[in-house]
Write an enzyme that holds these catalytic residues in place. Structure first.
Site, PDB file in Angstrom:
ATOM      1  N   LEU A 194      45.165  38.748  41.161  1.00 59.57           N
ATOM      2  CA  LEU A 194      44.447  39.891  41.699  1.00 59.57           C
ATOM      3  C   LEU A 194      45.380  41.044  42.064  1.00 59.57           C
ATOM      4  O   LEU A 194      46.314  40.876  42.846  1.00 59.57           O
ATOM      5  CB  LEU A 194      43.642  39.461  42.931  1.00 59.57           C
ATOM      6  CG  LEU A 194      42.821  40.566  43.617  1.00 59.57           C
ATOM      7  CD1 LEU A 194      41.769  41.128  42.678  1.00 59.57           C
ATOM      8  CD2 LEU A 194      42.181  40.029  44.888  1.00 59.57           C
ATOM      9  N   ASP A 195      45.113  42.218  41.474  1.00 62.98           N
ATOM     10  CA  ASP A 195      45.839  43.459  41.773  1.00 62.98           C
ATOM     11  C   ASP A 195      47.340  43.341  41.524  1.00 62.98           C
ATOM     12  O   ASP A 195      48.136  44.035  42.149  1.00 62.98           O
ATOM     13  CB  ASP A 195      45.587  43.901  43.221  1.00 62.98           C
ATOM     14  CG  ASP A 195      44.137  44.288  43.455  1.00 62.98           C
ATOM     15  OD1 ASP A 195      43.482  44.715  42.490  1.00 62.98           O
ATOM     16  OD2 ASP A 195      43.655  44.156  44.593  1.00 62.98           O
ATOM     17  N   GLU A 196      47.745  42.465  40.606  1.00 62.39           N
ATOM     18  CA  GLU A 196      49.167  42.293  40.317  1.00 62.39           C
ATOM     19  C   GLU A 196      49.468  42.444  38.828  1.00 62.39           C
ATOM     20  O   GLU A 196      50.531  42.021  38.357  1.00 62.39           O
ATOM     21  CB  GLU A 196      49.660  40.935  40.830  1.00 62.39           C
ATOM     22  CG  GLU A 196      49.635  40.817  42.351  1.00 62.39           C
ATOM     23  CD  GLU A 196      50.283  39.537  42.860  1.00 62.39           C
ATOM     24  OE1 GLU A 196      50.969  38.876  42.061  1.00 62.39           O
ATOM     25  OE2 GLU A 196      50.093  39.209  44.040  1.00 62.39           O
TER      26      GLU A 196
END
Length: 284
Positions: free
Chosen positions: A227-229
């Site tokens: 997530l979000d990486e």
């Protein structure tokens, strides 16, 4: 660019002669190179290249690929050849906040973004009027814990049926499953309303305000199961001060998000972004 223009992107292990091999074959075809960029990642010994060129009138992509095949085989290149005249097709996902969606639609309308929006998908009804005004099919697909897998399959089917080249999460407040993230790897761009890797999750601007930060920003990245990486494409920051409220942070953030996402989409559609492990190579 002129008619019959192509963009070739390639990557392979770095060895002497790669540029010469490609440009020699293009010269043999009578092609005229308009842009050329390359990058050598010394840590992984990986070579990346993007070439935009005009081929002789009437020459097809298959002809170019056949001419390049000996060089591709010799250096074991991973290549993609794109015809510039073909308009990329995109699907935009949005929830309640529509500023990033509206900015994308405007930039397409004025010609800064060369793309065709084939569908807008949302878990809310709020953007239906916008879709109607743009004459774009609108799909209202609410997502719950019980129907998430079903809705993701519908999205995949839509992407395949519409021949979409890119999926854009324009403040779409739903987390993709690992399965969907993997199936759309390199073809889905998200805008995170904060300056990653700080302040993940809900209300990042409020988190930033509570911490008294002096810079806020936004990050556009490819979607991955982490997530979000995902690999970062574009970022921007703006200076803020203690005198601003959390709402001021949010207002500034909306502008930054819209700009950053549009720039990331443009870079992707113009084949200027190449994946390099957890990072990207971006040819500006």
């Amino acid at each position: 660019m002129a008619t019959n223009t192509f963009i070739l992107v390639l990557s392979c292990d770095d060895k002497p002669g790669i540029v010469a091999a490609v440009t020699t074959e293009l010269a043999g075809l009578g092609a005229n190179i308009a842009e050329s960029s390359q990058f050598w990642d010394r840590h992984t010994n990986s070579f990346f290249m993007r070439i935009a060129f005009q081929a002789p009138e009437g020459m097809a992509g298959d002809d170019v690929e056949r001419a390049l095949q000996p060089a591709i085989d010799r250096f074991q290149m991973r290549t993609t050849l794109t015809e510039v005249a073909r308009r990329p097709r995109i699907v935009i996902l949005v929830s309640k906040f529509d500023h990033a969606l509206l900015h994308l639609l405007y930039q397409i309308r004025v010609g800064w973004l060369n793309a065709e929006v084939v569908a807008i998908v949302s878990n809310h009804e709020d953007s239906r009027r916008t879709a109607d005004l743009e004459a774009v099919p609108y799909h209202y697909w609410p997502v719950t814990k019980t129907n998430k897998a079903e809705q993701e399959e519908k999205l995949l089917h839509l992407v395949q049926e519409a021949g979409a080249d890119l999926v854009i999460l324009a403040r779409y407040m739903q987390v993709f499953s690992d399965t969907l993230s993997k199936r759309l790897y390199g073809k889905a761009i998200n805008i995170h309303h904060s300056f990653l890797p700080s302040f993940k999750g809900a209300k990042p601007y409020h988190q930033a305000h509570e911490r008294g930060v002096k810079l806020i920003g936004a990050t556009a990245h490819y979607v991955t199961p982490d997530l979000d990486e995902g690999p970062i494409i574009e970022q921007e920051t703006e200076r803020v001060s203690h005198a601003l409220t959390a709402d001021d942070f949010v207002a500034s953030g909306r502008d930054i998000e819209s700009r950053v996402l549009a720039r990331a989409v443009k870079l992707h559609l113009e084949r200027r972004v190449m994946l390099n492990g957890h990072k990207t190579v971006v040819f500006s």
